[in-house]
Design a protein around this motif. Structure first.
Motif: not given
Length: 396
Positions: A165-174, A277-287, A359-365
């Protein structure tokens, strides 16, 4: 010597033995009863035997042709799925700082006092779940995001399968493109946006392949399949629905799921709700959602594999059923090769689900996921490399 030893007389009339076979006690009775009818009956028997012989030859030919087709497809699929000619594994500076060294373009790695060699019997398939119901391109940057991402690895020699499983929020050069499709450069973004930053079809998938390969230090991604959300229900229904044990409690607008309480996903809508389904108001909801996706995929894979063991064409049935809901570069040759490698001589398939820790971190948005480099590296060694037998000490 008796010239009639072949059971016929000079007029071509059968002997008593053949006459009895055709229902008469002797030749005289047969001829006296109906000479013309006797000959017609004898010719009908011969024609019947010829027809049976032709049918037998046709059936044998069809079987030989089918087997030859499978062999050819297997060979073509193998060549397409096991291509390591241009592979180059690049270790990060962080990994080199902990004592890892690479040789032969990364096909040999030394770490922890052990030597590891790239297992070139492994093939990979990137599976993407796209949050879009429309396969018509909406323009570069607006083609839906890849919310669920699993890298399937198949050891074609042992049949072992890993689903990473690869987290959708993984930061990578796109790679990003202009509205007209011209390459505009690379930007550090969430992995899920690599699909949106494409044409919504093959280019989006290739963009995802590049990003995922870079996460794994250059390990090649051999094939891909991107599936729209509507296909979740179709696949679920094809295996007769699956029973899952929710890893956490949550409520959608329609369904209530309780942690630890098994529930059968007996409708397409229910399966889709569980997976998406996920709660988009929760930072780690994707996990949390990734945990549910793994639970669903385990149940679905078990059901699909069970059907495949009893019917080797079932993967092609799945493939055909979602033809209008996916983009892929798979073909009959690849599917034939993979099916034979996974199923051959086995009553059970060795399937393991893995995930990349970090680790999951809060980005600018939005949320941003950063893998633990050391654990990711050791995961890569475990899945894609084989330790030299000469020395077995090491992290694994």
């Amino acid at each position: 010597m008796n010239p009639q030893s072949n059971n016929h007389n000079s007029q071509g009339i059968p002997s008593n033995e053949e006459s009895e076979y055709l229902g008469f006690e002797n030749i005289s009775e047969a001829i006296a009863e109906n000479p013309d009818g006797f000959r017609r009956q004898r010719n009908k028997k011969k024609r019947g035997k010829r027809v049976l012989l032709v049918i037998f030859i046709v059936l044998v030919s069809l079987i030989v042709l089918l087997l030859a087709t499978v062999v050819v497809l297997h060979a073509i699929g193998k060549k397409q799925m096991l291509d390591y000619d241009n592979t180059k594994v690049d270790l990060s500076s962080e990994i080199k700082d902990i004592g890892a060294a690479d040789e032969e373009d990364g096909k040999v790695i030394k770490y922890g006092g052990d030597t590891y060699r790239l297992n070139e019997n492994i093939t990979t398939i990137l599976c993407m779940g796209i949050d879009s119901e429309d396969r018509v391109s909406s323009g570069y940057g607006a083609n839906g995001q890849s919310d669920a991402n699993f890298l399937l690895t198949v050891d074609t020699s042992s049949g072992k399968i890993n689903a990473i499983a690869i987290n959708r929020d993984t930061m990578v050069d796109v790679n990003v493109y202009s509205d007209s499709g011209f390459f505009a450069g690379a930007e550090k973004q969430q992995l899920c946006l690599a699909f949106a930053n494409g044409d919504g079809k093959e280019q989006s998938c290739e963009n995802m392949k590049k990003c995922v390969s870079s996460i794994f230090y250059g390990i090649p991604v051999n094939s891909y399949i991107a599936i729209d959300l509507e296909a979740i229900g179709i696949l679920n229904d094809l295996v007769g629905g699956v029973t899952v044990n929710p890893p956490q409690s949550f409520n959608t607008s329609v369904y209530n799921f309780e942690e630890g309480k098994p529930v059968t996903l007996n409708t397409a809508e229910k399966a889709e709700a569980f997976v998406r389904w996920r709660d988009v108001t929760v930072l780690e909801s994707n996990l949390d959602r990734m945990q549910r996706q793994k639970v669903f995929l385990k149940a679905f894979a078990a059901a699909a594999i069970d059907k495949t063991v009893n019917n080797l064409t079932f993967p092609l049935t799945l493939y055909s059923a979602i033809n209008d809901y996916n983009i892929n570069d798979l073909n009959a040759a690849k599917i034939t090769f993979l099916t034979s490698c996974v199923i051959k001589g086995r009553s059970k398939v060795n399937l393991e689900f893995l995930n990349i820790e970090g680790d999951v971190k809060q980005g600018e948005q939005y949320a941003e996921f950063y893998p633990d480099e050391t654990k990711l590296f050791e995961l890569i060694l475990k899945v894609f490399y084989i330790k030299d037998e000469a020395k077995q000490e090491g992290p694994f």
